[in-house]
Write a protein that holds these residues in place. Structure first.
Motif, PDB file in Angstrom:
ATOM      1  N   LEU A   9       0.828  -1.199   0.000  1.00  0.00           N
ATOM      2  CA  LEU A   9       0.000   0.000   0.000  1.00  0.00           C
ATOM      3  C   LEU A   9       0.865   1.252   0.000  1.00  0.00           C
ATOM      4  O   LEU A   9       0.575   2.219  -0.703  1.00  0.00           O
ATOM      5  CB  LEU A   9      -0.923  -0.008   1.222  1.00  0.00           C
ATOM      6  CG  LEU A   9      -1.917   1.142   1.322  1.00  0.00           C
ATOM      7  CD1 LEU A   9      -2.809   1.183   0.096  1.00  0.00           C
ATOM      8  CD2 LEU A   9      -2.756   0.992   2.580  1.00  0.00           C
ATOM      9  N   GLN A  10       1.930   1.225   0.776  1.00  0.00           N
ATOM     10  CA  GLN A  10       2.827   2.382   0.832  1.00  0.00           C
ATOM     11  C   GLN A  10       3.417   2.689  -0.542  1.00  0.00           C
ATOM     12  O   GLN A  10       3.499   3.853  -0.946  1.00  0.00           O
ATOM     13  CB  GLN A  10       3.948   2.135   1.840  1.00  0.00           C
ATOM     14  CG  GLN A  10       4.894   3.309   1.962  1.00  0.00           C
ATOM     15  CD  GLN A  10       5.998   3.082   2.974  1.00  0.00           C
ATOM     16  OE1 GLN A  10       6.782   3.982   3.247  1.00  0.00           O
ATOM     17  NE2 GLN A  10       6.083   1.911   3.549  1.00  0.00           N
ATOM     18  N   VAL A  11       3.801   1.660  -1.270  1.00  0.00           N
ATOM     19  CA  VAL A  11       4.365   1.855  -2.605  1.00  0.00           C
ATOM     20  C   VAL A  11       3.359   2.543  -3.517  1.00  0.00           C
ATOM     21  O   VAL A  11       3.692   3.497  -4.240  1.00  0.00           O
ATOM     22  CB  VAL A  11       4.809   0.498  -3.208  1.00  0.00           C
ATOM     23  CG1 VAL A  11       5.138   0.662  -4.694  1.00  0.00           C
ATOM     24  CG2 VAL A  11       6.012  -0.046  -2.459  1.00  0.00           C
ATOM     25  N   HIS A  12       2.120   2.090  -3.483  1.00  0.00           N
ATOM     26  CA  HIS A  12       1.086   2.690  -4.328  1.00  0.00           C
ATOM     27  C   HIS A  12       0.835   4.149  -3.946  1.00  0.00           C
ATOM     28  O   HIS A  12       0.674   5.011  -4.820  1.00  0.00           O
ATOM     29  CB  HIS A  12      -0.209   1.883  -4.225  1.00  0.00           C
ATOM     30  CG  HIS A  12      -0.189   0.631  -5.043  1.00  0.00           C
ATOM     31  ND1 HIS A  12      -0.654   0.562  -6.332  1.00  0.00           N
ATOM     32  CD2 HIS A  12       0.280  -0.614  -4.761  1.00  0.00           C
ATOM     33  CE1 HIS A  12      -0.498  -0.654  -6.816  1.00  0.00           C
ATOM     34  NE2 HIS A  12       0.063  -1.395  -5.872  1.00  0.00           N
ATOM     35  N   ILE A  13       0.785   4.434  -2.650  1.00  0.00           N
ATOM     36  CA  ILE A  13       0.543   5.813  -2.208  1.00  0.00           C
ATOM     37  C   ILE A  13       1.705   6.714  -2.611  1.00  0.00           C
ATOM     38  O   ILE A  13       1.503   7.842  -3.083  1.00  0.00           O
ATOM     39  CB  ILE A  13       0.311   5.850  -0.680  1.00  0.00           C
ATOM     40  CG1 ILE A  13      -1.000   5.155  -0.329  1.00  0.00           C
ATOM     41  CG2 ILE A  13       0.295   7.296  -0.181  1.00  0.00           C
ATOM     42  CD1 ILE A  13      -1.249   5.043   1.160  1.00  0.00           C
ATOM     43  N   ARG A  14       2.925   6.229  -2.467  1.00  0.00           N
ATOM     44  CA  ARG A  14       4.085   7.045  -2.818  1.00  0.00           C
ATOM     45  C   ARG A  14       4.136   7.318  -4.318  1.00  0.00           C
ATOM     46  O   ARG A  14       4.534   8.400  -4.757  1.00  0.00           O
ATOM     47  CB  ARG A  14       5.363   6.360  -2.332  1.00  0.00           C
ATOM     48  CG  ARG A  14       5.531   6.426  -0.811  1.00  0.00           C
ATOM     49  CD  ARG A  14       6.739   5.656  -0.353  1.00  0.00           C
ATOM     50  NE  ARG A  14       7.967   6.184  -0.930  1.00  0.00           N
ATOM     51  CZ  ARG A  14       9.165   5.641  -0.749  1.00  0.00           C
ATOM     52  NH1 ARG A  14       9.277   4.542  -0.007  1.00  0.00           N
ATOM     53  NH2 ARG A  14      10.241   6.166  -1.282  1.00  0.00           N
ATOM     54  N   GLU A  15       3.725   6.359  -5.122  1.00  0.00           N
ATOM     55  CA  GLU A  15       3.646   6.594  -6.566  1.00  0.00           C
ATOM     56  C   GLU A  15       2.629   7.683  -6.885  1.00  0.00           C
ATOM     57  O   GLU A  15       2.862   8.551  -7.732  1.00  0.00           O
ATOM     58  CB  GLU A  15       3.270   5.296  -7.282  1.00  0.00           C
ATOM     59  CG  GLU A  15       4.374   4.255  -7.308  1.00  0.00           C
ATOM     60  CD  GLU A  15       3.920   2.936  -7.916  1.00  0.00           C
ATOM     61  OE1 GLU A  15       2.701   2.815  -8.218  1.00  0.00           O
ATOM     62  OE2 GLU A  15       4.753   2.038  -8.085  1.00  0.00           O
ATOM     63  N   GLU A  16       1.508   7.650  -6.186  1.00  0.00           N
ATOM     64  CA  GLU A  16       0.486   8.666  -6.395  1.00  0.00           C
ATOM     65  C   GLU A  16       0.978  10.037  -5.945  1.00  0.00           C
ATOM     66  O   GLU A  16       0.705  11.065  -6.591  1.00  0.00           O
ATOM     67  CB  GLU A  16      -0.785   8.284  -5.640  1.00  0.00           C
ATOM     68  CG  GLU A  16      -1.970   9.186  -5.904  1.00  0.00           C
ATOM     69  CD  GLU A  16      -2.381   9.210  -7.363  1.00  0.00           C
ATOM     70  OE1 GLU A  16      -2.634  10.316  -7.874  1.00  0.00           O
ATOM     71  OE2 GLU A  16      -2.436   8.132  -7.991  1.00  0.00           O
ATOM     72  N   ILE A  17       1.698  10.076  -4.836  1.00  0.00           N
ATOM     73  CA  ILE A  17       2.246  11.342  -4.344  1.00  0.00           C
ATOM     74  C   ILE A  17       3.232  11.931  -5.343  1.00  0.00           C
ATOM     75  O   ILE A  17       3.262  13.156  -5.565  1.00  0.00           O
ATOM     76  CB  ILE A  17       2.920  11.131  -2.968  1.00  0.00           C
ATOM     77  CG1 ILE A  17       1.853  10.867  -1.895  1.00  0.00           C
ATOM     78  CG2 ILE A  17       3.755  12.352  -2.582  1.00  0.00           C
ATOM     79  CD1 ILE A  17       2.420  10.484  -0.542  1.00  0.00           C
ATOM     80  N   THR A  18       4.037  11.085  -5.976  1.00  0.00           N
ATOM     81  CA  THR A  18       4.987  11.559  -6.978  1.00  0.00           C
ATOM     82  C   THR A  18       4.266  12.299  -8.093  1.00  0.00           C
ATOM     83  O   THR A  18       4.688  13.383  -8.536  1.00  0.00           O
ATOM     84  CB  THR A  18       5.793  10.378  -7.564  1.00  0.00           C
ATOM     85  OG1 THR A  18       6.530   9.755  -6.513  1.00  0.00           O
ATOM     86  CG2 THR A  18       6.757  10.862  -8.644  1.00  0.00           C
ATOM     87  N   ASP A  19       3.159  11.747  -8.569  1.00  0.00           N
ATOM     88  CA  ASP A  19       2.372  12.418  -9.615  1.00  0.00           C
ATOM     89  C   ASP A  19       1.769  13.723  -9.112  1.00  0.00           C
ATOM     90  O   ASP A  19       1.702  14.718  -9.843  1.00  0.00           O
ATOM     91  CB  ASP A  19       1.259  11.492 -10.114  1.00  0.00           C
ATOM     92  CG  ASP A  19       1.792  10.337 -10.946  1.00  0.00           C
ATOM     93  OD1 ASP A  19       2.913  10.464 -11.467  1.00  0.00           O
ATOM     94  OD2 ASP A  19       1.102   9.310 -11.058  1.00  0.00           O
ATOM     95  N   LEU A  20       1.332  13.729  -7.853  1.00  0.00           N
ATOM     96  CA  LEU A  20       0.764  14.954  -7.273  1.00  0.00           C
ATOM     97  C   LEU A  20       1.814  16.059  -7.184  1.00  0.00           C
ATOM     98  O   LEU A  20       1.547  17.215  -7.527  1.00  0.00           O
ATOM     99  CB  LEU A  20       0.184  14.661  -5.887  1.00  0.00           C
ATOM    100  CG  LEU A  20      -0.314  15.879  -5.111  1.00  0.00           C
ATOM    101  CD1 LEU A  20      -1.504  16.527  -5.827  1.00  0.00           C
ATOM    102  CD2 LEU A  20      -0.716  15.492  -3.687  1.00  0.00           C
ATOM    103  N   LEU A  21       3.007  15.717  -6.739  1.00  0.00           N
ATOM    104  CA  LEU A  21       4.067  16.712  -6.628  1.00  0.00           C
ATOM    105  C   LEU A  21       4.401  17.320  -7.983  1.00  0.00           C
ATOM    106  O   LEU A  21       4.621  18.535  -8.100  1.00  0.00           O
ATOM    107  CB  LEU A  21       5.321  16.080  -6.006  1.00  0.00           C
ATOM    108  CG  LEU A  21       5.184  15.565  -4.564  1.00  0.00           C
ATOM    109  CD1 LEU A  21       6.463  14.887  -4.119  1.00  0.00           C
ATOM    110  CD2 LEU A  21       4.812  16.685  -3.599  1.00  0.00           C
ATOM    111  N   LYS A  22       4.433  16.494  -9.024  1.00  0.00           N
ATOM    112  CA  LYS A  22       4.691  17.000 -10.370  1.00  0.00           C
ATOM    113  C   LYS A  22       3.581  17.950 -10.816  1.00  0.00           C
ATOM    114  O   LYS A  22       3.841  18.991 -11.436  1.00  0.00           O
ATOM    115  CB  LYS A  22       4.793  15.839 -11.353  1.00  0.00           C
ATOM    116  CG  LYS A  22       6.049  14.990 -11.181  1.00  0.00           C
ATOM    117  CD  LYS A  22       6.042  13.826 -12.166  1.00  0.00           C
ATOM    118  CE  LYS A  22       7.264  12.936 -11.979  1.00  0.00           C
ATOM    119  NZ  LYS A  22       7.223  11.757 -12.902  1.00  0.00           N
ATOM    120  N   ALA A  23       2.330  17.590 -10.491  1.00  0.00           N
ATOM    121  CA  ALA A  23       1.205  18.449 -10.876  1.00  0.00           C
ATOM    122  C   ALA A  23       1.277  19.799 -10.166  1.00  0.00           C
ATOM    123  O   ALA A  23       1.013  20.845 -10.767  1.00  0.00           O
ATOM    124  CB  ALA A  23      -0.118  17.747 -10.563  1.00  0.00           C
TER     125      ALA A  23
END
Length: 463
Positions: free
Chosen positions: A151-165
């Motif tokens: 779950l942590q891996v999936h959340i961190r991947e999503e956060i990476t996209d958010l930071l770019k946005a």
């Protein structure tokens, strides 16, 4: 008979009829509005048909806070003909939801939920059915890795996209609500469907808007239960038809196609990789068996993590102040203060009689904002969660995810999301108000959950 005598006779008859009518109406009024003996205290003036609706502030939190001062931690009122009881304070709510869970940990019948999904599912189930649903749900989530590295891996991947946005705005003032809403929703969709959506996906944005509006107007719609027939009023003032239309839109375009795809995958023998897949597998399995059923958070982040890597859950024990900041946010901002409960059977509670079928509101804001527990609840002060030894403390009154059998099923997910999102955001950005210095509004709007008013800010990259 003279005309005068006739008029006098008619007037006497009219007076008698008027007197009798007033007497009958007054007697009916008293019978229909009197408070049965033994009920918790509450406001006195009750109108026929409406009950005490005329005394309620649109923001129930304000009304309940005032009535608690007058009537105590257990009080009652009527919405239409529906008896409503409100519990306030930690000890009272704990006694109801933990010690008397068999009676008070049930869900009340909901007009909206009954029409849409027959009061079934995890949120609507009660008793044995609710227990089975929670056990099955937790088992599926456990197999998927809830609380683990998956779950942590999936959340961190999503956060990476958010930071770019966020970086794409280059420090310009903007409202980040939609971005963050989509990002958190993608985590849920990843768990439920094994699928995420682009931040500018028009269909996904339409789904989220419909869900948000339905949650906001949920209390309004429940008036249908108290005052039947309101759905037939022209112009749809209670937004019943609009809400039903939006629910069908979500069901037909988002839910049904994905559920059908998961059923087809199950029939092919594919193993599940998300919650819906696991739930469908369990449905078929049970059918086969014949079962029915001090400083700023940024300084703390930089000291522990630095800037060369993303935060992860292993950092959590070392980040006391960040954890205290998150807990104070959950205490200060009570996200779901008035989630309704039911009463399974006639009972005596705190010396009062509460009949079966009563609608109960455990008022969690009365706990998380209680001066007796927190001293200065109106102030945002993370230090209240740090003890003299510098370690985290968790008072009994810290109950942002509710209590007992109805404690939020997504608690672990929410805690992980909050830690990873907050540490990642403050590691990467410095958040400032717009150039004009306008701070976010403090007013909030109450639906099933509390929502903030729109506001803009600037996210300035730190490096």
């Amino acid at each position: 008979m003279s005309l005068l005598s006739l008029l006098t006779s008619v007037m006497d008859t009219s007076t008698v009829v008027l007197f009798v009518a007033v007497f009958v109406l007054s007697f009916w009024w008293l019978l229909s509005t009197r408070r049965p003996p033994g009920l918790p205290p509450g406001p006195g003036l009750r109108l026929p048909i409406l009950g005490h609706v005329h005394l309620l502030n649109p923001d129930l939190r304000k009304t309940f806070a005032e009535w608690r001062k007058v009537y105590g931690d257990v009080f009652s009122f009527y919405q239409g003909r529906q008896l409503v009881v409100v519990f306030s304070g930690y000890e009272t709510i704990r006694e109801a939801l933990v010690k008397n869970a068999d009676c008070f940990a049930v869900r009340p019948k909901s007009y909206w939920a009954d029409v849409c999904y027959k009061n079934m599912g995890i949120s609507g189930a009660s008793g044995v059915q609710n227990k089975e649903q929670r056990i099955i749900s937790l088992e599926i989530l456990g197999k998927l890795g809830m609380g683990k590295n998956w779950l942590q891996v999936h959340i961190r991947e999503e956060i990476t996209d958010l930071l770019k946005a966020i970086e794409s705005y280059k420090g310009q003032e903007t409202d980040l609500s939609n971005l963050i809403h989509v990002s958190f929703s993608n985590n849920i969709c990843g768990i439920l469907f094994g699928e995420r959506f682009a931040y500018d996906d028009p269909m996904f944005l339409a789904w989220l808007k419909a869900i948000e509006e339905n949650l906001y107007y949920a209390f309004q719609i429940e008036a249908m239960r108290f005052l039947p027939g309101l759905e037939h009023i022209p112009t749809d003032p209670f937004r019943w038809h609009k809400t039903l239309e939006q629910y069908k839109f979500i069901e037909d375009t988002m839910l049904k196609p994905r559920i059908q795809a998961h059923i087809e995958a199950y029939n092919k023998g594919d193993d599940y990789t998300d919650f819906i897949g696991g739930y469908i597998q369990e449905i078929f399995r049970q059918k086969e068996k014949g079962i029915h059923t001090d400083g700023s958070p940024y300084r703390k982040v930089r000291r522990v993590i630095g800037t060369d890597r993303a935060p992860n859950m292993n950092d959590r024990p070392e980040m006391t102040y960040v954890e205290a900041f998150i807990r104070e946010t959950l205490r200060f901002w009570v996200n779901a203060p008035l989630v309704p409960h039911g009463v399974a059977y006639d009972t005596k509670f705190k010396g009062f009689f509460i009949p079966q079928g009563t609608l109960v509101f455990p008022n969690f804001e009365s706990v998380l904002h209680d001066p007796a527990a927190w001293g200065d609840p109106e102030n945002f002060r993370p230090e209240r969660f740090i003890g003299p030894d510098g370690k985290l403390v968790k008072p009994d009154e810290f109950v942002p995810f509710a209590l007992g059998r109805r404690e939020c099923l997504g608690k672990r997910l929410a805690e992980m999301e909050l830690f990873l999102y907050i540490t990642s955001l403050i590691q990467r950005f410095k958040f400032l108000p717009p150039e004009n210095g306008q701070l976010p509004p403090t007013e909030t709007d109450l639906g099933i959950v509390v929502s903030n008013r729109p506001f803009k800010l600037r996210a300035i990259p730190r490096f």
